[in-house]
Every structure is written in structure tokens, then in C-alpha cells.
Design a protein around this motif. Structure first.
Motif, mmCIF file in Angstrom:
data_model
loop_
_atom_site.group_PDB
_atom_site.id
_atom_site.type_symbol
_atom_site.label_atom_id
_atom_site.label_comp_id
_atom_site.label_asym_id
_atom_site.label_seq_id
_atom_site.Cartn_x
_atom_site.Cartn_y
_atom_site.Cartn_z
ATOM 1 N N SER A 110 7.577 49.363 -85.882
ATOM 2 C CA SER A 110 6.739 48.532 -85.021
ATOM 3 C C SER A 110 5.601 49.300 -84.366
ATOM 4 C CB SER A 110 7.591 47.860 -83.940
ATOM 5 O OG SER A 110 8.403 46.856 -84.513
ATOM 6 N N HIS A 111 5.580 50.624 -84.564
ATOM 7 C CA HIS A 111 4.441 51.421 -84.083
ATOM 8 C C HIS A 111 4.166 52.491 -85.131
ATOM 9 C CE1 HIS A 111 4.780 49.727 -80.000
ATOM 10 N NE2 HIS A 111 6.076 49.872 -80.152
ATOM 11 N N GLY A 112 2.908 52.702 -85.427
ATOM 12 C CA GLY A 112 2.533 53.816 -86.279
ATOM 13 C C GLY A 112 2.715 53.537 -87.764
ATOM 14 N N GLY A 152 11.435 47.858 -86.538
ATOM 15 C CA GLY A 152 11.279 47.740 -85.088
ATOM 16 C C GLY A 152 11.039 49.087 -84.437
ATOM 17 N N ASP A 153 11.657 49.278 -83.271
ATOM 18 C CA ASP A 153 11.465 50.519 -82.520
ATOM 19 C C ASP A 153 12.649 51.462 -82.706
ATOM 20 O OD1 ASP A 153 9.002 49.774 -81.637
ATOM 21 O OD2 ASP A 153 9.575 49.398 -79.558
ATOM 22 N N ASN A 154 13.258 51.445 -83.884
ATOM 23 C CA ASN A 154 14.380 52.351 -84.103
ATOM 24 C C ASN A 154 13.935 53.783 -84.331
ATOM 25 O OD1 ASN A 154 17.081 50.971 -84.094
ATOM 26 N ND2 ASN A 154 15.932 49.547 -85.387
ATOM 27 N N ILE A 155 12.969 53.968 -85.233
ATOM 28 C CA ILE A 155 12.527 55.336 -85.563
ATOM 29 C C ILE A 155 11.112 55.270 -86.114
ATOM 30 C CG2 ILE A 155 13.604 55.205 -87.871
ATOM 31 C CD1 ILE A 155 14.214 58.278 -87.584
ATOM 32 N N TYR A 156 10.348 56.314 -85.818
ATOM 33 C CA TYR A 156 8.955 56.396 -86.286
ATOM 34 C C TYR A 156 8.806 57.580 -87.241
ATOM 35 C CZ TYR A 156 8.914 53.628 -82.051
ATOM 36 O OH TYR A 156 9.228 52.698 -81.089
ATOM 37 N N ARG A 157 7.637 57.699 -87.818
ATOM 38 C CA ARG A 157 7.436 58.692 -88.872
ATOM 39 C C ARG A 157 7.604 60.117 -88.381
ATOM 40 N NH1 ARG A 157 1.892 58.814 -92.277
ATOM 41 N NH2 ARG A 157 1.236 60.082 -90.495
ATOM 42 N N THR A 197 10.888 41.236 -82.520
ATOM 43 C CA THR A 197 11.874 42.274 -82.842
ATOM 44 C C THR A 197 12.725 42.570 -81.615
ATOM 45 O OG1 THR A 197 10.342 44.071 -82.292
ATOM 46 C CG2 THR A 197 10.424 43.382 -84.607
ATOM 47 N N HIS A 198 12.125 42.481 -80.437
ATOM 48 C CA HIS A 198 12.833 42.620 -79.160
ATOM 49 C C HIS A 198 11.846 42.217 -78.076
ATOM 50 C CE1 HIS A 198 10.714 46.395 -79.770
ATOM 51 N NE2 HIS A 198 10.967 46.800 -78.560
ATOM 52 N N ALA A 199 12.325 42.163 -76.843
ATOM 53 C CA ALA A 199 11.529 41.542 -75.791
ATOM 54 C C ALA A 199 10.741 42.549 -74.955
ATOM 55 C CB ALA A 199 12.428 40.689 -74.899
ATOM 56 N N ASP A 200 10.027 43.469 -75.594
ATOM 57 C CA ASP A 200 9.179 44.380 -74.822
ATOM 58 C C ASP A 200 7.769 43.819 -74.724
ATOM 59 O OD1 ASP A 200 11.203 46.112 -74.436
ATOM 60 O OD2 ASP A 200 10.388 47.744 -75.654
ATOM 61 N N VAL A 201 7.162 44.019 -73.561
ATOM 62 C CA VAL A 201 5.873 43.384 -73.273
ATOM 63 C C VAL A 201 4.817 43.667 -74.338
ATOM 64 C CG1 VAL A 201 5.055 45.278 -71.774
ATOM 65 C CG2 VAL A 201 4.201 42.947 -71.409
ATOM 66 N N ASP A 202 4.825 44.887 -74.892
ATOM 67 C CA ASP A 202 3.781 45.227 -75.867
ATOM 68 C C ASP A 202 4.007 44.542 -77.215
ATOM 69 O OD1 ASP A 202 6.039 46.964 -76.010
ATOM 70 O OD2 ASP A 202 4.903 48.433 -77.160
ATOM 71 N N HIS A 203 5.187 43.953 -77.386
ATOM 72 C CA HIS A 203 5.481 43.217 -78.625
ATOM 73 C C HIS A 203 5.353 41.709 -78.430
ATOM 74 C CE1 HIS A 203 7.614 46.630 -80.817
ATOM 75 N NE2 HIS A 203 7.399 47.121 -79.615
ATOM 76 N N ILE A 204 5.597 41.232 -77.200
ATOM 77 C CA ILE A 204 5.812 39.784 -77.023
ATOM 78 C C ILE A 204 4.896 39.119 -75.992
ATOM 79 C CG2 ILE A 204 8.189 39.781 -77.871
ATOM 80 C CD1 ILE A 204 7.578 39.634 -74.147
#
Ligand SMILES: [Zn+2]
Length: 263
Positions: free
Chosen positions: A208-210, A167-172, A69-76
């Protein structure tokens, strides 16, 4: 064998499947024998995820894509390892390529020296670059690629029918992906991405989280109000395009106005 627990037809989320939190959300999109993974997470969880996929009876050789989804360490962080095991192509946005292929430790959050974060970041070659409007086919499913920059310049979301793998746009809880200058965050772009998602007719957001949640107009309105406020506040430093207080200060200095005359 494990019993499949899809959250929607053709979509399994690996943390939900496991019943405990492995790491970032890892979506397995499947149709018949073909499947693809959206994000993989940390390297240390790759073996567990691959073993679960095997026990869910997906042929490992039928993995059609490993998508970032993007190149952040916790994703990739686990991408190179997963690619070695699954022999599947890695897909990412063009703006993620340099971070993934050269191992940019700052932009990926692998290195946050001031917080004593020093993470291993294996490099991985991107086999296919995907941009807004592209389609990723998984069997008969068509994942429509949305470029949604803001959290970072390479942030992607994927539409599948009435679902948006967001992705990491918005969470609940209305939080948004971290805003950080070293990460390439862009608040005006973030607002546009959130507005695009808010205006769309997708019904479910698969972040991507939660937890997965239903798209809610009130949540978007409150979040957009808050993030628009950052345009004129110092909260995120150089990410704010404009800080009106400093112009007020310039005027007050020029006028020689004492603190007692402040508005
Ligand atoms: Zn993230």
C-alpha cells in the motif's frame, strides 16, 4: 483518453499510472467493464483519481467495490467522497467498521496531538464486511481475502493469482507498517501475518506504499528476525508482550548486586 498502464493483467496502480506520487497506493482491479478500487487515499486526491479512471475509459457506474485495506486516515479519508461520486459499496474488515463509521480519530492516526497532526476524518458506512477466506468478485477476477492483523487489527490483504495486494504488512525495504499501541498494533499477530505471507506461494507483493516487488525469502527472514526481536524489547512500549530486562533487574535488586557485578 489515457493509455492504460497495467502493472499486471487486470491491475493498474494509480500512482504508477499517473507517473508521480499521489498518495498511498491505489489499486484498480478490472475485468472487461467491471472494476474495483483497493484503498482510495486522502480526500483531496479523490477528484484526480476519479478523473483518471474516467480518462482510462472505465465506466464510473461499473465500480463494484471500494475496499479499505484497513482504517488508517491516509488510506480511507477519501472513502466517503468516493462513495458519493461512484455510488459503490464500501468493503472492510469487521474490526475496521467502528473506526470508519464513528470516525475514530486516534486509532486511524487522524489525530496525533503530540505531533500537531489534526486531520479531517469523514465517517462512512461499511456496506459489506469481509473476513479471511471471503472472495471479492470483480468481473471474472476473484480477490481472495486474507486477514493479516498486526499493523492494526483490521489489516487485510488480497490474493489475486500469484499477486498479493499486501497492504501495510511489508515494503520493499523490509519496513513494516507502523507499530503503535494507540493504533491497535499487535506484534505477535504481526509476526504470524508476515510468516503466512512468507510461507505462501505468491510471487509478487503489491504493498500500500512504495514500489511493487517480488517476494524475497531473504527480505522476509531479515524482517521477521527484526520484528521477533521487538517481542522482548521496549522499542514499542506496551506492544511488547514481555520485557526480560525488568525481570533481570528484579533479580539484581533482590540480590543487592552492584553495577560492577552486572553481566
Ligand atoms: Zn498505510
Amino acid at each position: 483518453m489515457l493509455e492504460r498502464r497495467p502493472i499486471f493483467p487486470g491491475v493498474i496502480e494509480m500512482n504508477h499510472q499517473a507517473g508521480w506520487r499521489i498518495g498511498c497506493n491505489v489499486y484498480l482491479v478490472y475485468d472487461d467493464r467491471d472494476w474495483a478500487l483497493i484503498d482510495i487515499g486522502y480526500e483531496e486526491s479523490v477528484d484526480e483519481i476519479v478523473e483518471m479512471i474516467r480518462e482510462l475509459d472505465f465506466p464510473l457506474s461499473q465500480c463494484r467495490a471500494l475496499v479499505a485495506t484497513h482504517a488508517d486516515v491516509d488510506h480511507i479519508q477519501g472513502l466517503a467522497k468516493a462513495k458519493g461520486i461512484l455510488k459503490a459499496p464500501v468493503l472492510a474488515h469487521p474490526k475496521a467498521v467502528e473506526s470508519l463509521e464513528s470516525g475514530d480519530r486516534i486509532k486511524t492516526f487522524a489525530e496525533i496531538a503530540a505531533q500537531n497532526v489534526h486531520m479531517h476524518l469523514p465517517v462512512v458506512k461499511v456496506d459489506r464486511q469481509v473476513v479471511d477466506g471471503d472472495v471479492i468478485e470483480v468481473g471474472g477476477h476473484r480477490l481472495e481475502v486474507w486477514h493479516t492483523p498486526g499493523h492494526t487489527d483490521s489489516q487485510l490483504a488480497f490474493r489475486l493469482g500469484n499477486l498479493l495486494l499486501s497492504g501495510d504488512n511489508i515494503y520493499r525495504d523490509g519496513s513494516v507498517g507502523a507499530i503503535d499501541a494507540h493504533h491497535g498494533s499487535d506484534i505477535p499477530a504481526f509476526i504470524e501475518s508476515l510468516e503466512r505471507i512468507a510461507a505462501s506461494d505468491v510471487e509478487w507483493l503489491l504493498p500500500s506504499h512504495g514500489p511493487i516487488f517480488r517476494k524475497d525469502d531473504g527480505l522476509f527472514a531479515a524482517t521477521l528476525d527484526r520484528v521477533r526481536g521487538y517481542l522482548k524489547l521496549a522499542d514499542f512500549g506496551t506492544c511488547a508482550p514481555h520485557w526480560p530486562l525488568i525481570e533481570e533487574w528484579d533479580r539484581e535488586l533482590a540480590e543487592g548486586r552492584p553495577p560492577s557485578a552486572a553481566r
